[in-house]
Design a protein around this motif. Structure first.
Motif, short mmCIF file in Angstrom:
data_model
loop_
_atom_site.label_atom_id
_atom_site.label_comp_id
_atom_site.label_asym_id
_atom_site.label_seq_id
_atom_site.Cartn_x
_atom_site.Cartn_y
_atom_site.Cartn_z
N LYS A 1 14.53 -9.22 -22.46
CA LYS A 1 13.31 -9.81 -21.87
C LYS A 1 12.62 -10.72 -22.89
CE LYS A 1 11.99 -6.09 -18.75
NZ LYS A 1 10.96 -5.07 -18.50
N LEU A 2 12.55 -10.25 -24.12
CA LEU A 2 11.93 -11.06 -25.17
C LEU A 2 12.74 -12.33 -25.39
CD1 LEU A 2 9.72 -11.40 -27.28
CD2 LEU A 2 11.06 -9.92 -28.82
N LEU A 3 14.06 -12.21 -25.45
CA LEU A 3 14.92 -13.38 -25.62
C LEU A 3 14.75 -14.35 -24.45
CD1 LEU A 3 17.15 -14.93 -27.14
CD2 LEU A 3 18.82 -13.52 -25.89
N ASP A 4 14.69 -13.84 -23.22
CA ASP A 4 14.52 -14.69 -22.04
C ASP A 4 13.18 -15.44 -22.11
OD1 ASP A 4 16.97 -13.78 -21.11
OD2 ASP A 4 16.09 -12.38 -19.64
N TYR A 5 12.14 -14.74 -22.53
CA TYR A 5 10.83 -15.38 -22.67
C TYR A 5 10.89 -16.50 -23.71
CZ TYR A 5 5.98 -16.09 -24.00
OH TYR A 5 4.77 -16.67 -24.31
N ARG B 1 19.33 -22.30 -26.04
CA ARG B 1 19.86 -20.93 -26.15
C ARG B 1 20.08 -20.54 -27.61
NH1 ARG B 1 20.84 -18.67 -21.45
NH2 ARG B 1 21.19 -19.97 -19.63
N GLN B 2 20.64 -21.46 -28.36
CA GLN B 2 20.87 -21.19 -29.78
C GLN B 2 19.53 -21.05 -30.51
OE1 GLN B 2 22.89 -24.26 -31.97
NE2 GLN B 2 23.38 -22.88 -33.66
N LEU B 3 18.59 -21.92 -30.20
CA LEU B 3 17.27 -21.86 -30.82
C LEU B 3 16.57 -20.54 -30.49
CD1 LEU B 3 15.03 -23.20 -32.47
CD2 LEU B 3 14.29 -24.36 -30.35
N ALA B 4 16.64 -20.12 -29.24
CA ALA B 4 16.01 -18.85 -28.83
C ALA B 4 16.63 -17.67 -29.56
CB ALA B 4 16.14 -18.66 -27.32
N ALA B 5 17.96 -17.67 -29.70
CA ALA B 5 18.64 -16.59 -30.43
C ALA B 5 18.19 -16.56 -31.89
CB ALA B 5 20.15 -16.76 -30.33
N GLN B 6 18.04 -17.72 -32.50
CA GLN B 6 17.60 -17.79 -33.89
C GLN B 6 16.16 -17.32 -34.03
OE1 GLN B 6 18.49 -21.95 -34.48
NE2 GLN B 6 20.56 -21.51 -35.21
N LEU B 7 15.31 -17.70 -33.08
CA LEU B 7 13.91 -17.27 -33.14
C LEU B 7 13.77 -15.77 -32.92
CD1 LEU B 7 12.20 -20.28 -31.33
CD2 LEU B 7 12.08 -19.70 -33.77
N LEU B 8 14.63 -15.20 -32.06
CA LEU B 8 14.60 -13.74 -31.86
C LEU B 8 14.93 -13.02 -33.16
CD1 LEU B 8 14.23 -11.33 -29.94
CD2 LEU B 8 16.69 -11.49 -29.46
N ILE B 9 15.89 -13.55 -33.90
CA ILE B 9 16.23 -12.95 -35.20
C ILE B 9 15.04 -13.05 -36.15
CG2 ILE B 9 17.67 -13.24 -37.27
CD1 ILE B 9 19.96 -14.00 -35.29
N LEU B 10 14.34 -14.18 -36.13
CA LEU B 10 13.15 -14.31 -36.98
C LEU B 10 12.05 -13.34 -36.55
CD1 LEU B 10 12.83 -18.18 -37.45
CD2 LEU B 10 13.56 -16.47 -39.14
N ILE B 11 11.88 -13.17 -35.25
CA ILE B 11 10.86 -12.25 -34.73
C ILE B 11 11.17 -10.82 -35.18
CG2 ILE B 11 10.00 -11.14 -32.61
CD1 ILE B 11 10.32 -13.98 -31.28
N ASP B 12 12.39 -10.36 -34.89
CA ASP B 12 12.74 -8.98 -35.23
C ASP B 12 12.82 -8.78 -36.74
OD1 ASP B 12 12.69 -7.90 -32.71
OD2 ASP B 12 14.80 -8.28 -32.32
N GLY B 13 13.25 -9.80 -37.45
CA GLY B 13 13.27 -9.71 -38.92
C GLY B 13 11.87 -9.58 -39.48
N ALA B 14 10.94 -10.36 -38.94
CA ALA B 14 9.55 -10.29 -39.42
C ALA B 14 8.96 -8.91 -39.13
CB ALA B 14 8.71 -11.39 -38.76
#
Length: 192
Positions: A130-134, A153-166
């Motif tokens: 859900k977070l990735l879809d958002y 899609r690639q940008l969203a996947a990269q941002l999700l990694i930054l979110i969870d990493g943070a």
């Protein structure tokens, strides 16, 4: 004597379960502690939830709905698609600074289960999807606005990694500036 309505009892059980699990984890949240903290009988808990696992999953699903609503509402206040992508990290930074921040409930509880098909893991995976879809929706808006050649899609996947990493760095390292650092990296990804 005022009788507590059944929906109120169920809500109390879910509220207490969520708070205890978020604070101490699933294993440390035994039924005796739930009964004592919620002020309800064991029989009342089992009236609504046949197992502790079922109760934990219900509490996590409820947290997912509440957390996603809070997060999206806060991020969506930013005025432009690019600003909303950066706001992902501004909002996280505010959460990291809160007194009750204990990381991501879904990452934390997933770490307590070994089986990828465990219902807790499934709820966690659904939450992250859900977070990735958002985030993908925000990236798609950003790419449309900027007319860029970036793959959303690639940008969203990269941002999700930054979110969870943070989130993880803020919890494990106690580094409340993790959101600022992730936002700096997001600026580079977004070329802002």
């Amino acid at each position: 004597m005022n009788e507590i309505n059944s929906n109120d009892t169920r809500d109390i059980i879910l509220d207490v379960t969520e708070k205890l699990i978020y604070k101490s984890g699933i294993a440390a949240t035994g039924m005796d502690l739930l009964v004592k903290t919620a002020g309800v009988s064991r029989k009342s808990i089992y009236r609504y939830f046949t197992t502790k696992d079922e109760l934990v999953v219900a509490a996590l699903r409820r947290r997912d709905l509440r957390w996603m609503h809070w997060f999206q509402s806060a991020v969506d206040q930013a005025p432009t698609p690019s600003a909303r992508l950066l706001a992902l990290f501004t909002v996280l930074g505010g959460w990291f600074a809160s007194e009750d921040f204990r990381g991501c409930a879904f990452i934390n509880t997933s770490g307590e289960t070994g089986d990828p098909q465990d219902p807790v893991r499934i709820v966690a995976r659904e939450h992250k999807q859900k977070l990735l879809d958002y985030v993908l929706g925000l990236c798609t808006d950003h790419v449309s606005e900027e007319h860029g050649a970036i793959d959303p899609r690639q940008l969203a996947a990269q941002l999700l990694i930054l979110i969870d990493g943070a989130i993880t760095v803020a919890l494990v390292m106690g580094d409340r500036s993790a959101a600022d650092n992730a936002q700096c990296m997001a600026r580079k990804l977004l070329d802002l």
